[in-house]
Write a protein that holds these residues in place. Structure first.
Motif, PDB file in Angstrom:
ATOM      1  N   ASN A 173       0.817  -1.208   0.000  1.00 49.52           N
ATOM      2  CA  ASN A 173       0.000   0.000   0.000  1.00 49.52           C
ATOM      3  C   ASN A 173       0.850   1.256   0.000  1.00 49.52           C
ATOM      4  O   ASN A 173       0.539   2.223  -0.689  1.00 49.52           O
ATOM      5  CB  ASN A 173      -0.893   0.015   1.243  1.00 49.52           C
ATOM      6  N   SER A 174       1.905   1.236   0.790  1.00 52.12           N
ATOM      7  CA  SER A 174       2.741   2.430   0.898  1.00 52.12           C
ATOM      8  C   SER A 174       3.484   2.691  -0.404  1.00 52.12           C
ATOM      9  O   SER A 174       3.834   3.824  -0.711  1.00 52.12           O
ATOM     10  CB  SER A 174       3.721   2.301   2.065  1.00 52.12           C
ATOM     11  N   ILE A 175       3.720   1.631  -1.168  1.00 53.81           N
ATOM     12  CA  ILE A 175       4.369   1.816  -2.471  1.00 53.81           C
ATOM     13  C   ILE A 175       3.378   2.413  -3.458  1.00 53.81           C
ATOM     14  O   ILE A 175       3.760   3.133  -4.375  1.00 53.81           O
ATOM     15  CB  ILE A 175       4.911   0.457  -2.981  1.00 53.81           C
ATOM     16  N   GLY A 176       2.092   2.120  -3.248  1.00 58.25           N
ATOM     17  CA  GLY A 176       1.076   2.645  -4.153  1.00 58.25           C
ATOM     18  C   GLY A 176       0.530   1.574  -5.085  1.00 58.25           C
ATOM     19  O   GLY A 176      -0.071   1.883  -6.097  1.00 58.25           O
ATOM     20  N   VAL A 177       0.780   0.305  -4.736  1.00 61.82           N
ATOM     21  CA  VAL A 177       0.290  -0.803  -5.558  1.00 61.82           C
ATOM     22  C   VAL A 177      -1.245  -0.800  -5.538  1.00 61.82           C
ATOM     23  O   VAL A 177      -1.858  -0.555  -4.511  1.00 61.82           O
ATOM     24  CB  VAL A 177       0.827  -2.138  -5.000  1.00 61.82           C
ATOM     25  N   SER A 178      -1.851  -1.071  -6.688  1.00 69.11           N
ATOM     26  CA  SER A 178      -3.311  -1.018  -6.767  1.00 69.11           C
ATOM     27  C   SER A 178      -3.919  -2.207  -6.018  1.00 69.11           C
ATOM     28  O   SER A 178      -3.277  -3.238  -5.811  1.00 69.11           O
ATOM     29  CB  SER A 178      -3.764  -1.035  -8.214  1.00 69.11           C
ATOM     30  N   ASN A 179      -5.176  -2.027  -5.644  1.00 69.87           N
ATOM     31  CA  ASN A 179      -5.850  -3.072  -4.878  1.00 69.87           C
ATOM     32  C   ASN A 179      -5.888  -4.397  -5.631  1.00 69.87           C
ATOM     33  O   ASN A 179      -5.695  -5.461  -5.044  1.00 69.87           O
ATOM     34  CB  ASN A 179      -7.277  -2.634  -4.549  1.00 69.87           C
ATOM     35  N   ILE A 181      -3.790  -5.566  -7.865  1.00 81.10           N
ATOM     36  CA  ILE A 181      -2.478  -6.213  -7.854  1.00 81.10           C
ATOM     37  C   ILE A 181      -2.174  -6.744  -6.450  1.00 81.10           C
ATOM     38  O   ILE A 181      -1.591  -7.821  -6.304  1.00 81.10           O
ATOM     39  CB  ILE A 181      -1.380  -5.229  -8.303  1.00 81.10           C
ATOM     40  N   ARG A 185      -1.223 -10.505  -6.300  1.00 79.20           N
ATOM     41  CA  ARG A 185       0.206 -10.742  -6.159  1.00 79.20           C
ATOM     42  C   ARG A 185       0.603 -10.988  -4.711  1.00 79.20           C
ATOM     43  O   ARG A 185       1.545 -11.735  -4.435  1.00 79.20           O
ATOM     44  CB  ARG A 185       0.904  -9.478  -6.658  1.00 79.20           C
TER      45      ARG A 185
ATOM     46  N   LEU B  78      -0.901   6.614   4.926  1.00 77.09           N
ATOM     47  CA  LEU B  78      -1.312   5.218   4.932  1.00 77.09           C
ATOM     48  C   LEU B  78      -2.593   5.091   5.732  1.00 77.09           C
ATOM     49  O   LEU B  78      -3.383   4.168   5.552  1.00 77.09           O
ATOM     50  CB  LEU B  78      -0.231   4.329   5.551  1.00 77.09           C
ATOM     51  N   THR B 102      -1.862   8.092  -5.167  1.00 72.49           N
ATOM     52  CA  THR B 102      -1.087   6.961  -5.671  1.00 72.49           C
ATOM     53  C   THR B 102       0.036   7.445  -6.583  1.00 72.49           C
ATOM     54  O   THR B 102       1.160   6.950  -6.520  1.00 72.49           O
ATOM     55  CB  THR B 102      -2.005   5.992  -6.438  1.00 72.49           C
ATOM     56  N   ARG B 105       2.939   8.565  -4.539  1.00 69.20           N
ATOM     57  CA  ARG B 105       3.491   7.661  -3.531  1.00 69.20           C
ATOM     58  C   ARG B 105       4.973   7.343  -3.711  1.00 69.20           C
ATOM     59  O   ARG B 105       5.651   7.027  -2.748  1.00 69.20           O
ATOM     60  CB  ARG B 105       2.693   6.353  -3.500  1.00 69.20           C
ATOM     61  N   GLN B 109       8.445   6.990   0.913  1.00 73.09           N
ATOM     62  CA  GLN B 109       8.429   5.557   1.133  1.00 73.09           C
ATOM     63  C   GLN B 109       8.638   5.242   2.595  1.00 73.09           C
ATOM     64  O   GLN B 109       8.976   6.100   3.386  1.00 73.09           O
ATOM     65  CB  GLN B 109       9.527   4.898   0.308  1.00 73.09           C
ATOM     66  N   THR B 135       5.175  -0.472 -10.251  1.00 69.01           N
ATOM     67  CA  THR B 135       3.943   0.237  -9.920  1.00 69.01           C
ATOM     68  C   THR B 135       3.927   1.630 -10.523  1.00 69.01           C
ATOM     69  O   THR B 135       2.899   2.086 -11.005  1.00 69.01           O
ATOM     70  CB  THR B 135       3.810   0.330  -8.389  1.00 69.01           C
TER      71      THR B 135
END
Lengths: 279, 342
Positions: A173-179, A181, A185, B78, B102, B105, B109, B135
């Motif tokens: 989540n903190s990286i910004g990965v989509s829900n 994925i 993953r 977060l 997003t 982001r 980090q 991402t």
């Protein structure tokens, strides 16, 4: 992985189940080459012959070879198992992951739908669906698949709940990965163990359901050699020709039992908490 | 009051400010009871005011449950703040929608406390480190090379690319976590107790690595810890938190040599200092931290403060600049001023 294989191999019973299923699978795939006779070929000269040298498992009231029909019957059993379990696996696991991951009203909606489906006995629900849709092998697979959706849904949901607060999910989540994925993953691969076990067990259930529904006349079309249909037709001749019903019944039992012990073995091998036990 | 405002507005104009935090609050609400539900508010973070400047390492210390980690997560959005303002490089993070957030982001980090739980056990480390780039669509052409370079940078041989996290030790995993945080080339990193789960010998290695990387890459860092010596080693400035509030903020030398707040003094007194002359105050704290569900009236610290007086039990002290660059929330230092103003 190697440790898993070793633990699985150490479990003699589960390994036996695996071997038996492998034989059934080979039988299903190579049925036309393995069957000694054409399963549809009627032979008025050889009606209701007891097991013997010509017909290893005997013949039915039309003179068809039981062994050949059982071999071809394994095809329909595995086909129904594969497709119906595949259906409930994909739909159920997706619903379970979505419910568990998003929570809130979506979780409530999905969980209540599953509760409603759970509230009917499985065979009864499948019977109703078959009665509504009509008998055909496609409908049968659909009906069995629908009935097992909530089982996969619940398992997936519970597993998601147990891992969704993990740090690696938060990291994603903190990286910004989509829900989407994150679900595919990061969540799916981490909840596979119980789902693999349930898939194996469900194969057994699906084969049983196919046989049961076919036996009741609400399964596959009557001209397809299926273990359930053979049982149904064989029961009329039980007193004169026991082999008509006993051999298809035995094959079904053996296949279901093998799936069950394989499933139990996989559970033990995949669950690290049971490690070192029974060795 | 006046001084505080002037001071804050002067900070606003400063382009060196990377993060501006104003009155940031996070209250967790839990409902209890079946029919007549009673709302309970846990004031995890209750009004933070400070700036983080470009290129600095700001340490945050405090006891468990004082809101340090919540602060870190709030700054990265977060979790969503209950109230307050949060500006990152002039952009108000509170106003962004999910998509805009997003997209931002990769600029900030996080490094997590527990290196055993922060890496997906089913992903190879090359995939873990590549994920931020994947991402945010960065380094499409040379992604594989960059993963190798990042891992080498943090001291993991690139021959381990195809291994899974469980094949590494805690310190190595934390290095992988750091490589992942760096992969998106962030400007700001929140390190949430990154060494708390590691052996002391490994702690030093990771701290040195963080120091080195910060200098090389010009990172801005918020370093959260409960270990005062760790924080002192790595931080330029240090903020002390108590029960959801920041009680003191100054550069690290100042904090260790001339602490103002009684809580900071007590914290410093609790660690063994090799030089006995530095021990100005030997008060050890009595009692427990009050529950954030029901914080005391007035100053949060008044129940345990050795220097508390009547005003402390009535009025909440303001967080203001007592000396240049030295912020503190304590009535002990505002008495004269207040009387003068009145």
């Amino acid at each position: 992985m190697r440790e898993f294989c070793y633990r699985f191999y150490k479990n003699k019973l589960a390994f036996l189940g695996f071997i038996i299923l492998f034989i059934f699978l080979v039988m299903a795939i190579f049925a036309p080459y393995l069957a000694p006779y054409d399963p549809f070929q009627m032979d008025p000269q050889a009606m209701l012959q007891p097991p013997g040298a010509d017909h290893l498992f005997g013949t039915d009231q039309f003179g068809r070879d039981i062994l050949s029909r059982i071999i071809f019957g394994s095809r329909i059993s595995f086909k129904v198992g594969l497709i119906s379990v595949g259906l409930s696996l994909i739909v159920g696991v997706s619903m379970g992951i979505v419910a568990g991951y998003y929570g809130g009203w979506l979780d409530n909606l999905i969980s209540r739908i599953m509760d409603v489906m759970f509230s009917f006995p499985q065979i009864f629900l499948a019977l109703v669906i078959m009665a509504v849709l009509g008998t055909s092998s496609t409908n049968l697979m659909l009906a069995i698949g629908l009935v097992y959706i909530p089982i996969f849904g619940r398992i997936a949901r519970a597993s998601v709940l147990s891992i969704k607060d993990s740090l690696y999910i938060e990291a994603a989540n903190s990286i910004g990965v989509s829900n989407l994925i994150i679900m595919l993953r990061h969540i799916l691969p981490n909840i596979m163990a119980p789902i693999i076990v349930q898939t194996t067990l469900s194969f057994g259930f699906a084969i049983r359901a196919e046989a049961a529904l076919s036996f009741l006349g609400l399964g596959v079309e009557a001209d397809i050699p299926s273990w359930g249909i053979m049982l149904n037709q064989g029961k009329d001749w039980m007193e004169m020709a026991w082999w008509n019903a006993v051999f298809p019944g035995l094959s079904a039992t053996l296949a279901i039992l093998s799936f069950n012990i394989l499933g139990d073995g996989l559970r033990d091998a995949l669950d690290p908490r049971l490690r070192n036990e029974g060795e | 009051m006046l001084t505080t405002n002037n001071n804050l507005s002067s900070q606003n104009k400063d382009s060196k400010v990377l993060l501006k935090i104003r009155n940031l609050k996070k209250h967790f609400i839990s409902k209890k009871g079946l029919f007549f539900s009673k709302e309970e508010r846990v004031k995890a973070v209750d009004g933070l005011n400070f700036n983080i400047y470009r290129g600095e390492t700001l340490g945050i210390v405090g006891e468990s449950g004082c809101g340090k980690s919540t602060t870190g997560r709030l700054l990265l959005r977060l979790i969503k703040a209950t109230a307050g303002q949060l500006e990152f490089d002039g952009v108000n993070l509170m106003d962004l929608n999910k998509k805009e957030l997003t997209a931002m982001r990769h600029r900030f980090q996080m490094i997590f406390q527990d290196p055993f739980a922060s890496l997906n056990p089913r992903l190879k480390i090359k995939k873990i480190v590549a994920e931020p780039m994947l991402t945010h669509q960065l380094h499409k052409a040379d992604r594989a090379d960059r993963v190798k370079a990042l891992l080498e940078e943090v001291g993991i041989s690139s021959s381990y690319l195809n291994r899974y996290p469980h094949e590494f030790s805690g310190g190595q995993r934390q290095r992988i976590g750091i490589a992942r945080a760096l992969a998106a080339e962030p400007e700001f990193i929140v390190a949430d107790e990154p060494v708390a789960a590691l052996d002391v010998s490994i702690q030093a290695q990771i701290l040195n690595l963080l120091n080195k990387l910060q200098a090389e890459l010009g990172l801005t860092m918020l370093f959260i810890a409960h270990d005062l010596s760790v924080v002192q080693y790595i931080s330029d400035r240090i903020g002390v938190m108590y029960l959801g509030k920041m009680v003191e903020l100054t550069n690290s030398d100042q904090l260790y040599q001339q602490p103002l707040h009684p809580y900071t003094k007590a914290l410093l007194a609790a660690i063994p200092v090799p030089d006995p002359e530095l021990r100005t105050n030997k008060n050890h704290l009595a009692g427990e931290v009050p529950s954030p569900l029901n914080p005391p009236r007035g100053c949060n610290f008044n129940t345990r403060c050795p220097a508390a007086f009547a005003k402390c039990r009535e009025i909440e002290p303001e967080f203001k600049e007592i000396k240049p660059g030295h912020f503190c929330a304590c009535h002990l230092y505002s008495r004269e001023e207040k009387t003068n103003e009145n």
